[in-house]
Design a protein around this motif. Sequence first.
Motif, PDB file in Angstrom:
ATOM      1  N   ARG A  46     -16.647   3.106   4.928  1.00 51.72           N
ATOM      2  CA  ARG A  46     -16.547   1.651   4.793  1.00 51.72           C
ATOM      3  C   ARG A  46     -15.085   1.228   4.684  1.00 51.72           C
ATOM      4  O   ARG A  46     -14.271   1.916   4.073  1.00 51.72           O
ATOM      5  N   VAL A  47     -14.787   0.076   5.272  1.00 53.18           N
ATOM      6  CA  VAL A  47     -13.458  -0.522   5.168  1.00 53.18           C
ATOM      7  C   VAL A  47     -13.557  -1.743   4.264  1.00 53.18           C
ATOM      8  O   VAL A  47     -14.458  -2.570   4.418  1.00 53.18           O
ATOM      9  N   SER A  48     -12.642  -1.854   3.322  1.00 52.53           N
ATOM     10  CA  SER A  48     -12.663  -2.966   2.372  1.00 52.53           C
ATOM     11  C   SER A  48     -11.235  -3.408   2.066  1.00 52.53           C
ATOM     12  O   SER A  48     -10.271  -2.815   2.557  1.00 52.53           O
ATOM     13  N   ASN A  49     -11.128  -4.451   1.254  1.00 50.97           N
ATOM     14  CA  ASN A  49      -9.819  -4.955   0.819  1.00 50.97           C
ATOM     15  C   ASN A  49      -8.887  -5.242   2.001  1.00 50.97           C
ATOM     16  O   ASN A  49      -7.675  -4.982   1.933  1.00 50.97           O
ATOM     17  N   ILE A  50      -9.445  -5.775   3.082  1.00 50.48           N
ATOM     18  CA  ILE A  50      -8.603  -6.066   4.246  1.00 50.48           C
ATOM     19  C   ILE A  50      -7.722  -7.273   3.936  1.00 50.48           C
ATOM     20  O   ILE A  50      -8.209  -8.377   3.710  1.00 50.48           O
ATOM     21  N   GLY A  51      -6.434  -7.037   3.898  1.00 50.47           N
ATOM     22  CA  GLY A  51      -5.470  -8.098   3.630  1.00 50.47           C
ATOM     23  C   GLY A  51      -4.488  -8.233   4.772  1.00 50.47           C
ATOM     24  O   GLY A  51      -4.690  -7.692   5.864  1.00 50.47           O
ATOM     25  N   GLU A  52      -3.406  -8.937   4.502  1.00 56.48           N
ATOM     26  CA  GLU A  52      -2.392  -9.139   5.532  1.00 56.48           C
ATOM     27  C   GLU A  52      -1.616  -7.859   5.823  1.00 56.48           C
ATOM     28  O   GLU A  52      -1.185  -7.635   6.954  1.00 56.48           O
ATOM     29  N   ARG A  53      -1.458  -7.012   4.801  1.00 53.69           N
ATOM     30  CA  ARG A  53      -0.599  -5.841   4.967  1.00 53.69           C
ATOM     31  C   ARG A  53      -1.247  -4.529   4.514  1.00 53.69           C
ATOM     32  O   ARG A  53      -0.560  -3.513   4.382  1.00 53.69           O
ATOM     33  N   SER A  54      -2.545  -4.544   4.280  1.00 56.13           N
ATOM     34  CA  SER A  54      -3.198  -3.314   3.824  1.00 56.13           C
ATOM     35  C   SER A  54      -4.707  -3.390   4.007  1.00 56.13           C
ATOM     36  O   SER A  54      -5.270  -4.466   4.218  1.00 56.13           O
ATOM     37  N   PHE A  55      -5.340  -2.228   3.928  1.00 55.91           N
ATOM     38  CA  PHE A  55      -6.799  -2.129   3.879  1.00 55.91           C
ATOM     39  C   PHE A  55      -7.153  -0.811   3.206  1.00 55.91           C
ATOM     40  O   PHE A  55      -6.301   0.064   3.013  1.00 55.91           O
ATOM     41  N   THR A  56      -8.419  -0.675   2.824  1.00 52.03           N
ATOM     42  CA  THR A  56      -8.895   0.522   2.136  1.00 52.03           C
ATOM     43  C   THR A  56     -10.020   1.163   2.934  1.00 52.03           C
ATOM     44  O   THR A  56     -10.901   0.465   3.436  1.00 52.03           O
ATOM     45  N   VAL A  57      -9.984   2.488   3.044  1.00 48.61           N
ATOM     46  CA  VAL A  57     -11.064   3.248   3.670  1.00 48.61           C
ATOM     47  C   VAL A  57     -11.698   4.125   2.592  1.00 48.61           C
ATOM     48  O   VAL A  57     -10.994   4.841   1.874  1.00 48.61           O
ATOM     49  N   SER A  58     -13.016   4.067   2.479  1.00 46.35           N
ATOM     50  CA  SER A  58     -13.729   4.913   1.512  1.00 46.35           C
ATOM     51  C   SER A  58     -14.876   5.620   2.213  1.00 46.35           C
ATOM     52  O   SER A  58     -15.432   5.113   3.190  1.00 46.35           O
ATOM     53  N   TRP A  59     -15.225   6.795   1.706  1.00 45.28           N
ATOM     54  CA  TRP A  59     -16.343   7.550   2.262  1.00 45.28           C
ATOM     55  C   TRP A  59     -16.816   8.586   1.252  1.00 45.28           C
ATOM     56  O   TRP A  59     -16.176   8.806   0.222  1.00 45.28           O
ATOM     57  N   THR A  60     -17.957   9.203   1.545  1.00 46.83           N
ATOM     58  CA  THR A  60     -18.481  10.279   0.711  1.00 46.83           C
ATOM     59  C   THR A  60     -18.687  11.521   1.566  1.00 46.83           C
ATOM     60  O   THR A  60     -18.766  11.439   2.793  1.00 46.83           O
ATOM     61  N   THR A  61     -18.757  12.687   0.911  1.00 45.95           N
ATOM     62  CA  THR A  61     -19.061  13.940   1.590  1.00 45.95           C
ATOM     63  C   THR A  61     -20.131  14.688   0.804  1.00 45.95           C
ATOM     64  O   THR A  61     -20.255  14.514  -0.411  1.00 45.95           O
ATOM     65  N   GLN A  62     -20.892  15.529   1.496  1.00 40.18           N
ATOM     66  CA  GLN A  62     -21.955  16.285   0.841  1.00 40.18           C
ATOM     67  C   GLN A  62     -21.398  17.403  -0.027  1.00 40.18           C
ATOM     68  O   GLN A  62     -22.037  17.829  -0.984  1.00 40.18           O
ATOM     69  N   GLU A  63     -20.221  17.899   0.334  1.00 36.97           N
ATOM     70  CA  GLU A  63     -19.549  18.918  -0.462  1.00 36.97           C
ATOM     71  C   GLU A  63     -18.232  18.367  -0.982  1.00 36.97           C
ATOM     72  O   GLU A  63     -17.655  17.446  -0.400  1.00 36.97           O
ATOM     73  N   ARG A  64     -17.755  18.936  -2.070  1.00 33.49           N
ATOM     74  CA  ARG A  64     -16.431  18.562  -2.560  1.00 33.49           C
ATOM     75  C   ARG A  64     -15.390  18.915  -1.503  1.00 33.49           C
ATOM     76  O   ARG A  64     -15.407  20.019  -0.955  1.00 33.49           O
ATOM     77  N   SER A  65     -14.503  17.992  -1.214  1.00 33.33           N
ATOM     78  CA  SER A  65     -13.508  18.239  -0.179  1.00 33.33           C
ATOM     79  C   SER A  65     -12.259  17.414  -0.443  1.00 33.33           C
ATOM     80  O   SER A  65     -12.243  16.538  -1.311  1.00 33.33           O
ATOM     81  N   LEU A  66     -11.212  17.712   0.310  1.00 28.21           N
ATOM     82  CA  LEU A  66      -9.981  16.936   0.303  1.00 28.21           C
ATOM     83  C   LEU A  66      -9.925  16.120   1.588  1.00 28.21           C
ATOM     84  O   LEU A  66     -10.389  16.579   2.637  1.00 28.21           O
TER      85      LEU A  66
END
Length: 259
Positions: A46-66
């Motif tokens: 999901r993409v959120s916090n879309i502003g003039e100079r930034s945005f946020t990408v968030s996601w989940t994984t089934q296993e712990r990961s980097l």
Amino acid sequence: MKDSTIPTLLGIAIILVGIIDGALFIKNSQIFKISAANQNKPENVRVSNIGERSFTVSWTTQERSLGFVRWGVSSMSLSKTALDTIKNTSYIHYVNVGGLSPDKKYYFKINSNGADFDNNGLAWQLNTAPAILSKPESNIISGNVLTQYGSPAQDVLVYAVVGGGSFLSTLTSSNGDWVIPISATRTKSLDSYVLINDSSTPIEIFVQSGTEVSSAQMYPSSAKPAPPMVLGKIYNFRSTPLQDLGEIPKANIYLPTIQ
């Protein structure tokens, strides 16, 4: 003559066995890598916090990961990177991409445990918000998230939709606290800010951990701060008491996903 032939044949046999074993090892290694990649595949992107100079990408994984995000102004040249806010391996991933220009198209892919993932063969894309000179007065909501055992739920995703506007998000702190500046809420078209009335503008909150969720409906006036939310429960802080659920609840909020 006979004695020299036997070692030669034996040597050839050993080499052939080694080649076969090597081929089987490579084949098994490829299967293992594909399986591992699938388990680390980003979900709920999901993409959120879309502003003039930034945005946020968030996601989940089934296993712990980097994970991290590769991004750029061209889908063919994702030369810049933005790192996960959560530094350790996790089921939850939250990346802030900054230093952007207003009203411009950007592309990105997600790297999870060393493998790049895209949107069915294409990089994800979005437009930043256009510049607006007049900013609304600051308006902040906050709350707290607890596990079912009553302990603080750290590094849990908190999403908010205010007045049907654009998508906002944050992560909980080590104490389970969250803060969202709802004055930053733009309309879905991103070309104006949502007009917020503290006593009547509806807010929908959705909380997501690795395996559990919670959701709530509220007004700004009842979210300064909002009552604590326990994972696995659905709340209506506007009028009705919480509901105890024996299973993970489905969110009341519509969360746009870009998968």
